[in-house]
Scaffold this motif. Structure first.
Motif, short mmCIF file in Angstrom:
data_model
loop_
_atom_site.label_atom_id
_atom_site.label_comp_id
_atom_site.label_asym_id
_atom_site.label_seq_id
_atom_site.Cartn_x
_atom_site.Cartn_y
_atom_site.Cartn_z
N GLY A 219 0.79 -1.09 0.08
CA GLY A 219 0.00 0.00 0.14
C GLY A 219 0.65 1.21 0.04
N ALA A 220 0.37 2.19 0.47
CA ALA A 220 1.06 3.57 0.33
C ALA A 220 2.43 3.75 1.29
N ARG A 221 1.98 3.03 2.49
CA ARG A 221 3.34 3.06 3.23
C ARG A 221 4.35 2.23 2.71
N GLU A 222 4.04 0.97 1.93
CA GLU A 222 4.93 0.18 1.67
C GLU A 222 5.69 0.69 0.31
N LEU A 223 4.99 1.30 -0.58
CA LEU A 223 5.56 2.11 -1.65
C LEU A 223 6.31 3.08 -1.42
N GLY A 224 6.18 3.81 -0.17
CA GLY A 224 7.17 4.68 0.06
C GLY A 224 8.54 4.20 0.75
N TRP A 225 8.67 3.07 0.92
CA TRP A 225 9.67 2.49 1.18
C TRP A 225 10.71 2.27 0.14
N MET A 226 10.12 2.12 -1.10
CA MET A 226 10.85 1.81 -2.26
C MET A 226 11.61 3.02 -2.81
N LYS A 227 12.71 2.35 -3.58
CA LYS A 227 13.90 3.33 -3.92
C LYS A 227 13.16 4.58 -5.12
N PRO A 228 13.59 5.74 -5.01
CA PRO A 228 13.04 6.36 -6.34
C PRO A 228 13.46 5.58 -7.56
N GLY A 229 12.89 5.50 -8.40
CA GLY A 229 13.18 4.93 -9.83
C GLY A 229 12.97 3.57 -9.82
N ALA A 230 12.52 2.93 -8.45
CA ALA A 230 12.63 1.25 -8.57
C ALA A 230 11.67 0.76 -9.33
N THR A 231 11.21 -0.41 -9.66
CA THR A 231 10.53 -1.23 -10.49
C THR A 231 9.75 -2.10 -9.67
N LEU A 232 8.22 -1.95 -9.72
CA LEU A 232 7.64 -3.15 -9.19
C LEU A 232 6.84 -3.93 -10.25
N VAL A 233 6.70 -5.21 -9.73
CA VAL A 233 5.92 -6.22 -10.86
C VAL A 233 5.10 -6.78 -9.97
N ASN A 234 3.75 -6.85 -10.50
CA ASN A 234 2.89 -7.87 -9.76
C ASN A 234 2.30 -8.91 -10.73
N VAL A 247 -0.99 4.20 -8.14
CA VAL A 247 -1.22 5.26 -9.22
C VAL A 247 -0.56 6.47 -8.67
N ARG A 248 -0.85 6.86 -7.43
CA ARG A 248 -0.32 8.10 -6.86
C ARG A 248 1.21 7.75 -6.49
N ALA A 249 1.56 6.83 -6.26
CA ALA A 249 3.22 6.70 -6.15
C ALA A 249 4.01 6.54 -7.20
N LEU A 250 3.35 6.23 -8.51
CA LEU A 250 3.95 6.28 -9.82
C LEU A 250 3.95 7.42 -10.45
N ARG A 251 3.03 8.45 -10.08
CA ARG A 251 3.14 9.73 -10.32
C ARG A 251 4.19 10.56 -9.48
N ALA A 252 4.31 9.93 -8.51
CA ALA A 252 5.51 10.84 -7.54
C ALA A 252 6.90 10.15 -7.92
N GLY A 253 7.02 9.10 -8.75
CA GLY A 253 8.28 8.41 -9.10
C GLY A 253 8.94 7.57 -8.06
N ARG A 254 8.23 7.09 -7.16
CA ARG A 254 8.62 6.04 -5.93
C ARG A 254 7.46 4.99 -5.89
N PRO A 255 7.51 3.86 -6.58
CA PRO A 255 8.59 3.53 -7.58
C PRO A 255 8.45 4.25 -8.93
N GLY A 256 9.39 4.12 -9.75
CA GLY A 256 9.67 4.94 -11.02
C GLY A 256 8.95 4.17 -12.04
N ALA A 257 8.65 2.78 -12.12
CA ALA A 257 7.97 2.13 -13.04
C ALA A 257 7.12 0.79 -12.47
N ALA A 258 6.25 0.53 -12.94
CA ALA A 258 5.79 -0.74 -12.51
C ALA A 258 5.19 -1.81 -13.70
N GLY A 259 5.05 -2.95 -13.50
CA GLY A 259 4.52 -3.89 -14.56
C GLY A 259 3.59 -4.91 -13.88
#
Length: 321
Positions: A219-234, A247-259
């Motif tokens: 969720g929002a807390r866990e996404l905030g732990w990720m590196k700026p620019g990191a990639t998340l795949v589900n 969506v909010r985290a991707l717009r902020a660049g943390r993570p930087g991308a998702a698949g």
């Protein structure tokens, strides 16, 4: 002696139906679209057996409408779409299809990881729109995969298959699991808690089963732990990630991308995901090779055949007491 009555809820390979008709009186949906809930309850009313997909909900209301039902065979590995407690209370056998799709799904995880990290989907859309006029040093700069740190959340069969592929990219490998993975030393993988894994990893792949405990695990807390620019795949299940928070985290660049291959409430998805450029979206294709999908469909059918022959299912799902 009459055959047991079987309902197949979705169009399936002809050879699977041919096999099933050797032992069952089969009523099969010829379409890919599911029957509405009321229609499904009506059709299952006199059935002894039910063959479903991972997107068919087998709940207490459906079971109540099917007094003769004795087995539910799902052509999927996950079984969160089946009310196991209700089936157990009725003595209904439940089966799934483990093992068949491991390698294909691991391949899909890597396809999404590479596409998201290297911005392939985003740059292709840009190219197709006619924007490419010249080469530039800083055009669609992505993230390195080779030599990076990969975090795998869920080191089961598929997680291990993903980890094996990481060795070819000379990656540092972390994993998060409820218990230590017996093959961790062989894979060169170090165990971490979820927070440490998210903080340390350049790329994170989710491969955990869906349950009440894993709902919105990310969720929002866990996404905030990720590196700026990191990639998340589900590639696990929708609902493990809070899609709106992503969506909010991707717009902020943390993570930087998702698949993403899975979504909350699929096939519906959060429309905001369609507006975010730094996400690669696939329509639940993890097992979508012919060999894997046919293997899953055949295993579900063989579970039914073995049950009908009195030998019991090949891959039963444990039911609560």
């Amino acid at each position: 002696m009459s055959h047991p009555k079987l309902l197949v809820t979705r169009r399936v390979f002809p050879e699977v139906l041919e096999l099933l008709r050797e032992r069952f009186e089969v009523d099969a949906n010829p379409a890919d679209e599911p029957w509405p809930a009321a229609a499904l309850r009506e059709r299952v009313r006199d059935r002894d057996a039910l063959y479903v997909t991972g997107s068919d909900r087998v709940d207490a209301a459906l079971l109540e409408a099917a007094p003769a039902l004795r087995i539910v065979a799902s052509g999927s590995v996950g079984y969160n779409h089946v009310d196991l407690a209700a089936c157990g209370a009725r003595g209904i056998v439940v089966t799934n299809t483990p093992g068949v799709l491991d390698e294909a799904t691991a391949d899909m995880a890597w396809a999404l990881l590479m596409a998201a990290a290297r911005r392939l989907s985003e740059s292709e859309r840009w190219l197709r729109a006619g924007h490419w006029k010249a080469w530039a040093w800083d055009q669609f700069l992505g993230q390195d995969v080779h030599g990076a740190t990969l975090g795998i959340v869920g080191m089961g069969r598929i997680g291990s298959a993903i980890a094996r592929r990481a060795r070819g990219f000379d990656m540092r490998l972390l994993y998060c699991n409820r218990t230590p993975a017996p093959n961790a030393a062989e894979l060169g993988a170090q165990r971490r808690g979820l927070d440490a894994l998210l903080r340390e990893s350049d790329h994170v792949v989710l491969v955990v089963p869906y349950s009440q405990q894993t709902h919105h695990l990310i969720g929002a807390r866990e996404l905030g732990w990720m590196k700026p620019g990191a990639t998340l795949v589900n590639i696990a299940r929708g609902g493990i990630v809070d899609d709106a928070a992503l969506v909010r985290a991707l717009r902020a660049g943390r993570p930087g991308a998702a698949g993403l291959d899975v979504y909350e409430n699929e096939p519906a998805l959060d429309p905001a995901l369609l507006e975010v450029p730094n996400v690669v979206l696939a329509p639940h294709l993890g097992s979508a090779t012919r060999s894997s999908r046919l293997g899953m469909a055949m295993l579900a059918a063989r579970n039914l055949m073995s049950w009908a022959e009195g030998a019991g299912p090949l891959t039963p799902v444990p039911l609560p007491d």
